[in-house]
Write an enzyme that holds these catalytic residues in place. Structure first.
Site, PDB file in Angstrom:
ATOM      1  N   MET A 142       0.822  -1.204   0.000  1.00 37.63           N
ATOM      2  CA  MET A 142       0.000   0.000   0.000  1.00 37.63           C
ATOM      3  C   MET A 142       0.864   1.267   0.000  1.00 37.63           C
ATOM      4  O   MET A 142       2.078   1.215   0.174  1.00 37.63           O
ATOM      5  CB  MET A 142      -0.924  -0.006   1.220  1.00 37.63           C
ATOM      6  CG  MET A 142      -1.920  -1.157   1.227  1.00 37.63           C
ATOM      7  SD  MET A 142      -2.994  -1.172   2.684  1.00 37.63           S
ATOM      8  CE  MET A 142      -3.984   0.297   2.405  1.00 37.63           C
ATOM      9  N   HIS A 143       0.206   2.399  -0.201  1.00 37.09           N
ATOM     10  CA  HIS A 143       0.746   3.743   0.041  1.00 37.09           C
ATOM     11  C   HIS A 143       1.748   4.240  -0.991  1.00 37.09           C
ATOM     12  O   HIS A 143       2.121   5.410  -0.959  1.00 37.09           O
ATOM     13  CB  HIS A 143       1.411   3.847   1.419  1.00 37.09           C
ATOM     14  CG  HIS A 143       0.631   3.293   2.551  1.00 37.09           C
ATOM     15  ND1 HIS A 143      -0.660   3.687   2.841  1.00 37.09           N
ATOM     16  CD2 HIS A 143       0.959   2.360   3.490  1.00 37.09           C
ATOM     17  CE1 HIS A 143      -1.084   3.028   3.902  1.00 37.09           C
ATOM     18  NE2 HIS A 143      -0.130   2.213   4.304  1.00 37.09           N
ATOM     19  N   ASP A 177      -2.619  -5.087   0.528  1.00 32.57           N
ATOM     20  CA  ASP A 177      -2.081  -6.390   0.915  1.00 32.57           C
ATOM     21  C   ASP A 177      -2.724  -6.955   2.169  1.00 32.57           C
ATOM     22  O   ASP A 177      -3.047  -8.150   2.224  1.00 32.57           O
ATOM     23  CB  ASP A 177      -0.558  -6.325   1.059  1.00 32.57           C
ATOM     24  CG  ASP A 177      -0.072  -5.164   1.914  1.00 32.57           C
ATOM     25  OD1 ASP A 177      -0.887  -4.423   2.497  1.00 32.57           O
ATOM     26  OD2 ASP A 177       1.170  -4.997   1.988  1.00 32.57           O
TER      27      ASP A 177
END
Length: 489
Positions: free
Chosen positions: A78-79, A235
Site C-alpha cells: 500500500m501507500h 495487501d
C-alpha cells in the site's frame, strides 16, 4: 477452472493459482529489490514489478495451463506513489510505503486541511501517499507539474494489464485522499495537495470488475485476453479475506516484511490519536483497523544479511541454543508507525557484551518484533475491545519459535491455517473467484481449517515481562537522540 491471485510485495511478486473449489494449486515468486538512494528514502522502478509478474506467471505456466484461468485478483503493497504523465509514462521511481522523507509535508497537509483526521480516519504519516506528493511538489516541481495521474503499485500493474486506471476502496484508504467513511475520493484532501479527482483512478469494490485483460498483456502473461481483473485489495485486506477474516472481531497478525495486527470492525471506527489505521475493507460496506510496524520480517532478513546466514539457519540456531543472556532489540530499521509515528526512529541493540552470540541476537530480534506488535495490540484494544485470538499469516508464520514468542508477548492465542503463509496472494485469488461469478462471497471467504495453535506459555510470559518493560523504556530514552524530530500526533 482456475483463478489467479497476484500480490505485488516489497521483496517480490507472488502469484498463486486456486482451483474450482478455491483450494491452493500452485504458487510462484519472483524477487524485487528496494533502492535506498538517501537516508529515509525507499523506492522501486515500476518496470521491475511488471518483469517480476511476468516471471512469476511463467513459473506457474510450467506446471499448469494458464488458459484455464477465469479471473485475476490483485493485491499489493500500500501507500506507494507512482507518478504518470499525460501519456501514462512513469515520471520517477515509485516512492514506497516505508519511505520516511515527507515528515514536514505531513504537518503541512494537516494544516492545509484541519479536518483531515475526521475525513480519512488517520494521522498524516510519511508512509501515506498524499504527503509524498507534497514532497514532490516542493523538491521536484517540474515533475509535479507534469503529473497527470497518481496510482498505487498494484493499480499500476492493473494499468499494464487492462489499460484502465482503477483502484479499490481498501488500497485507496491508505492514500489520505479517500473519505474512508463515505468510500469516495475527498475533494478537500485532494485540494490540500493541489490535485483533483482527475488525477485519481476510478474506484470499485474489491470483488467488482476492475478492468479486463487486454491482448498485449495476455500474450506476455500466458493468459486469455478479456478475462476480468477484480478490484482486489491492499495487501492486508487481501490477506484477511484469504483466511476468512471478514466478520467483526476477526483478527490476524502478519509477519511479513512489515508487521501488522488487523481487526475487522462493524463499521468505521477511526482512532488516529493512537496512530491506529482505520481503512475500508476490500469487501463492500466493511471496514477494519490496523496497527503497523515497518520492520518485522525485514528485521530478521537484515540480520541474516549482516551475518551471512540464512534466516532458517538463524532460527534453528536460536531455538537450539536459546541463550538466556541476550540484548533487547528495537526493530525501527526504517522508522516506526504504531505507536510512535516516527520515521527517524532507529534500530538498536541494547545490552551487547563480549559474550553476545549470533543466536542471542536472533532471539533479541524475534522478541523486539513481538514487543512492537504487542504495543500495537494495546493501541487497537484501547478502543475496539479485547482481541482474544489471532490468526498468524505471512512468511514469519512458518516459524513455531517466533509464533510462540509473539503469543507470549501479547498474552493471546495465535493459530495458523491452511494457506496462511501464502498471505495476500491467496486473498486476491478469492476476490477473483467472486468477481468472475464462480462462487458467492459466503462460499469463498470462509475460515480455513486450523493447522496449529500457539497458546501463550506462562513460563515464557514471566521471562519476557521484564524484557518488555526494558524495551518500552528505551524508545522514550533514545527519542531525543534520533536524527530528526519525530512527527507529532
Amino acid at each position: 477452472m482456475m483463478h489467479l491471485g497476484i500480490d505485488l510485495g516489497t521483496s517480490g511478486v507472488k502469484a498463486v493459482l486456486t482451483g474450482a473449489d478455491g483450494a491452493l494449486l500452485a504458487q510462484a515468486t519472483a524477487p524485487l529489490v528496494v533502492s535506498t538512494p538517501q537516508p529515509l528514502w525507499s523506492e522501486q522502478d515500476p518496470k521491475a514489478w511488471w518483469h517480476a509478474t511476468v516471471a512469476a506467471l511463467r513459473q506457474l505456466g510450467t506446471s499448469h495451463d494458464l488458459s484455464a484461468v477465469r479471473a485475476i485478483g490483485l493485491a499489493g503493497q500500500m501507500h506507494g506513489a507512482v507518478l504518470l504523465d499525460a501519456g501514462e509514462q512513469v515520471l520517477r521511481p515509485a516512492i514506497l510505503w516505508n519511505d520516511g522523507r515527507s515528515g514536514m509535508e505531513c504537518r503541512e497537509l494537516e494544516a492545509a486541511e484541519p479536518n483531515s483526521r475526521a475525513l480519512t480516519g488517520n494521522l498524516a504519516m510519511p508512509g501515506f501517499t498524499a504527503p509524498k506528493l507534497l514532497w514532490v511538489r516542493r523538491h521536484e516541481p517540474d515533475l509535479f507539474a507534469r503529473t497527470a495521474r497518481v496510482l498505487l503499485p498494484k493499480d499500476w500493474l492493473r494499468l499494464q494489464m487492462t489499460g484502465e486506471a482503477i483502484s479499490d476502496m481498501s488500497d485507496a484508504s491508505g492514500t489520505l485522499w479517500l473519505d474512508v467513511g463515505r468510500r469516495r475520493w475527498s475533494p478537500e484532501m485532494l485540494a490540500a495537495t493541489d490535485l483533483s479527482e482527475s488525477h485519481m483512478p476510478r474506484l470499485v469494490e474489491g470483488t467488482a470488475v476492475g478492468g479486463c485483460l487486454r491482448p498485449e498483456a495476455a500474450g506476455a502473461l500466458g493468459l486469455r485476453a478479456g478475462i476480468a481483473v477484480a478490484g482486489g485489495g491492499g495487501d492486508n485486506a487481501a490477506g484477511a479475506v484469504g483466511i476468512g477474516c471478514v466478520e467483526p472481531g476477526d483478527a490476524f497478525v502478519s509477519l511479513g516484511t512489515s508487521g501488522v495486527i488487523f481487526v475487522s470492525d462493524p463499521g468505521f471506527l477511526p482512532d488516529p490519536a493512537r496512530t491506529v489505521h482505520a481503512f475500508c475493507h476490500c469487501l463492500p460496506d466493511s471496514w477494519h483497523r490496523m496497527s503497523v510496524i515497518l520492520s518485522a520480517g525485514a528485521s530478521l532478513a537484515w540480520l541474516a544479511g549482516m551475518t551471512g546466514t540464512a534466516e532458517a539457519a538463524l532460527l534453528a540456531e536460536a531455538e537450539r541454543e536459546h541463550p538466556r543472556d541476550r540484548p533487547v532489540f528495537l526493530p525501527y530499521l526504517t522508522g516506526e508507525r504504531t505507536p510512535h509515528n516516527n520515521p527517524a526512529a532507529c534500530g538498536v541493540f541494547f545490552g551487547l557484551s563480549s559474550g553476545t552470540t549470533r543466536a542471542a541476537m536472533t532471539l533479541a530480534v524475534l522478541e523486539g518484533v513481538a514487543f512492537a506488535l504487542a504495543d500495537g495490540l494495546d493501541a487497537l484494544e484501547a478502543r475496539g475491545g479485547r482481541i482474544s485470538e489471532l490468526t498468524a499469516i505471512g512468511g514469519g508464520s512458518r516459524s513455531a519459535l517466533w509464533l510462540g514468542i509473539v503469543a507470549a508477548a501479547m498474552g493471546r492465542t495465535l493459530t495458523t491455517t491452511d494457506g496462511s503463509e501464502v498471505g495476500p496472494a491467496l486473498g486476491a485469488a478469492r476476490l477473483a473467484r467472486v468477481c468472475g461469478g464462480d462462487a458467492s462471497a459466503a462460499e469463498t471467504f470462509f475460515k480455513p481449517a486450523t493447522t496449529a495453535r500457539f497458546d501463550p506459555s506462562p513460563a515464557l510470559i514471566e521471562m519476557l515481562m521484564p524484557r518488555r518493560a526494558l524495551y518500552r523504556k528505551l524508545y522514550p530514552a533514545l527519542r531525543p537522540l534520533f536524527p530528526v524530530p519525530e512527527i507529532a500526533p
